[in-house]
Design an enzyme around this catalytic site. Structure first.
Site, PDB file in Angstrom:
ATOM      1  N   GLY A   1      43.581  42.326   8.305  1.00  0.00           N
ATOM      2  CA  GLY A   1      43.350  41.791   6.984  1.00  0.00           C
ATOM      3  C   GLY A   1      42.427  42.706   6.193  1.00  0.00           C
ATOM      4  O   GLY A   1      41.758  43.581   6.743  1.00  0.00           O
ATOM      5  N   CYS A   2      42.387  42.499   4.878  1.00  0.00           N
ATOM      6  CA  CYS A   2      41.598  43.394   4.028  1.00  0.00           C
ATOM      7  C   CYS A   2      40.101  43.249   4.281  1.00  0.00           C
ATOM      8  O   CYS A   2      39.388  44.257   4.402  1.00  0.00           O
ATOM      9  CB  CYS A   2      41.932  43.152   2.565  1.00  0.00           C
ATOM     10  SG  CYS A   2      41.773  41.436   2.025  1.00  0.00           S
ATOM     11  N   PHE A   3      39.597  42.017   4.389  1.00  0.00           N
ATOM     12  CA  PHE A   3      38.174  41.838   4.691  1.00  0.00           C
ATOM     13  C   PHE A   3      37.814  42.397   6.068  1.00  0.00           C
ATOM     14  O   PHE A   3      36.805  43.098   6.211  1.00  0.00           O
ATOM     15  CB  PHE A   3      37.789  40.370   4.612  1.00  0.00           C
ATOM     16  CG  PHE A   3      37.659  39.825   3.218  1.00  0.00           C
ATOM     17  CD1 PHE A   3      36.824  40.434   2.287  1.00  0.00           C
ATOM     18  CD2 PHE A   3      38.356  38.700   2.833  1.00  0.00           C
ATOM     19  CE1 PHE A   3      36.691  39.927   0.998  1.00  0.00           C
ATOM     20  CE2 PHE A   3      38.233  38.185   1.550  1.00  0.00           C
ATOM     21  CZ  PHE A   3      37.398  38.798   0.626  1.00  0.00           C
TER      22      PHE A   3
END
Length: 343
Positions: A145-147
């Site tokens: 995921g981006c985070f």
């Protein structure tokens, strides 16, 4: 050699970013471009910035349309990937940009996503210590995921070297609105987001919390517990992550900096900035790059690491293309931009 590549979810931000990168990739021929409700339209209607692909017809996302390609990128809503994957040949390289195959613990998946666990694939973040060699011979990869991309790369060197305490880890991230996807939502309207910031998923409720804990625990060799708070920033793309953890007794600021610098010294897409220079999201805009800086807070005995990524590039599509390159035996940087866009 040229590889035939299909992209699902082409109407969304992640799918559009995958296509942007692939359109300049020297070893790729873009095959099927698929979506669900937008099937039957031209790509130029949905992604007007993809000029070379504007006349391509968007097909429906089905196994039949995706089958027969060397590589398939999935940029689908959570829970939609497993059915598609089941119908694809085992020798097809499948890169999933969704969350379906990231988590190892079925109970945790059920708790955070509320649906049956589809399984676990190798985790596609090559810069994590020890992860690159695990990916080279795989045909199925789950993109982070981006985070988690920013948070994991911010703290991984310290945990891999045994310098950080595994409890009391705190991560706060500010994300651009594209991280929430392209579907119309009231709280993402320009009038709602301009000129202010808001937190969400507070109190351990964000779905990326267990993913970050899983990654840090893997490199630490012991369970790591985390408090994660995301915030929404008035920008289209980019993530600024501030991650902190208590250092173990006797660890100095010099050792911390040496560890981070040595860990990422040969990485093409991760840069530890010179002392005194702090990263900004605009410096990585449109690039597959992570820039970070660290400091030792002697008053609290904590390391503080700030990292920036473009959530759509290194945080999603760029990481996916990087993993494809790795699996296909190409240089990881093939077709990927080192430089950001300025001003």
């Amino acid at each position: 050699m040229t590889y035939s590549v299909a992209v699902s979810g082409a109407s969304g931000y992640a799918g559009g970013e995958v296509l942007r990168l692939l359109s300049a990739h020297p070893h790729v021929s873009i095959g099927a471009v698929t979506a669900h409700s937008n099937a039957g339209t031209t790509l130029g209607t949905l992604q007007p910035h993809l000029h070379r692909l504007r006349d391509r017809q968007v097909e429906k996302t089905t196994v039949a349309n995706l089958r027969g390609h060397d590589v398939v990128f999935l940029a689908l809503p959570h829970g939609a990937s497993a059915e598609i994957v089941a119908g694809l040949d085992s020798d097809t390289v499948v890169i999933d940009a969704g969350a379906d195959f990231r988590l190892r613990d079925a109970r945790v998946w059920q708790e955070f996503y509320g649906s049956p666990h589809a399984g676990t694939w190798p985790y596609g973040l090559p810069e994590l210590p020890g992860f690159r060699d695990l990916l080279k011979n795989e045909r199925r990869i789950a993109v982070p995921g981006c985070f988690p991309t920013g948070a994991l790369l911010a703290l991984a060197p310290g945990f891999a070297a045994g310098l950080l305490e595994p409890d009391d880890v705190v991560v706060v991230s500010a994300s651009g609105t594209s991280g929430a996807g392209r579907a119309a939502k009231q709280h993402l309207l320009g009038a709602e987001t301009m000129g202010g910031m808001t937190p969400y998923g507070v109190g351990g409720g964000h779905r990326h919390t267990p993913e970050i804990e899983q990654g840090l625990s893997a490199v630490a060799g012991e369970p790591v517990t985390l408090s994660f708070t995301p915030t929404l920033a008035p920008m289209a793309r980019g993530i600024l992550t501030t991650a902190t953890a208590r250092v173990k007794p006797g660890v100095t600021a010099e050792r911390l900096r040496r560890t981070w610098s040595e860990t990422y010294g040969t990485e093409e897409f991760v840069t530890v900035l010179p002392e005194g220079q702090w990263p900004g999201t605009k410096s990585v805009l449109g690039s597959n790059h992570v820039a970070l800086q660290l400091a030792f807070d002697a008053h609290t005995g904590r390391v503080v690491v700030c990292a920036v990524v473009d959530n759509l590039t290194k945080g999603t599509a760029g990481g996916a293309v990087q993993c494809m390159n790795l699996v296909l035996g190409l240089p990881e940087s093939t077709g990927l931009l080192h430089a950001g866009v300025a001003p």
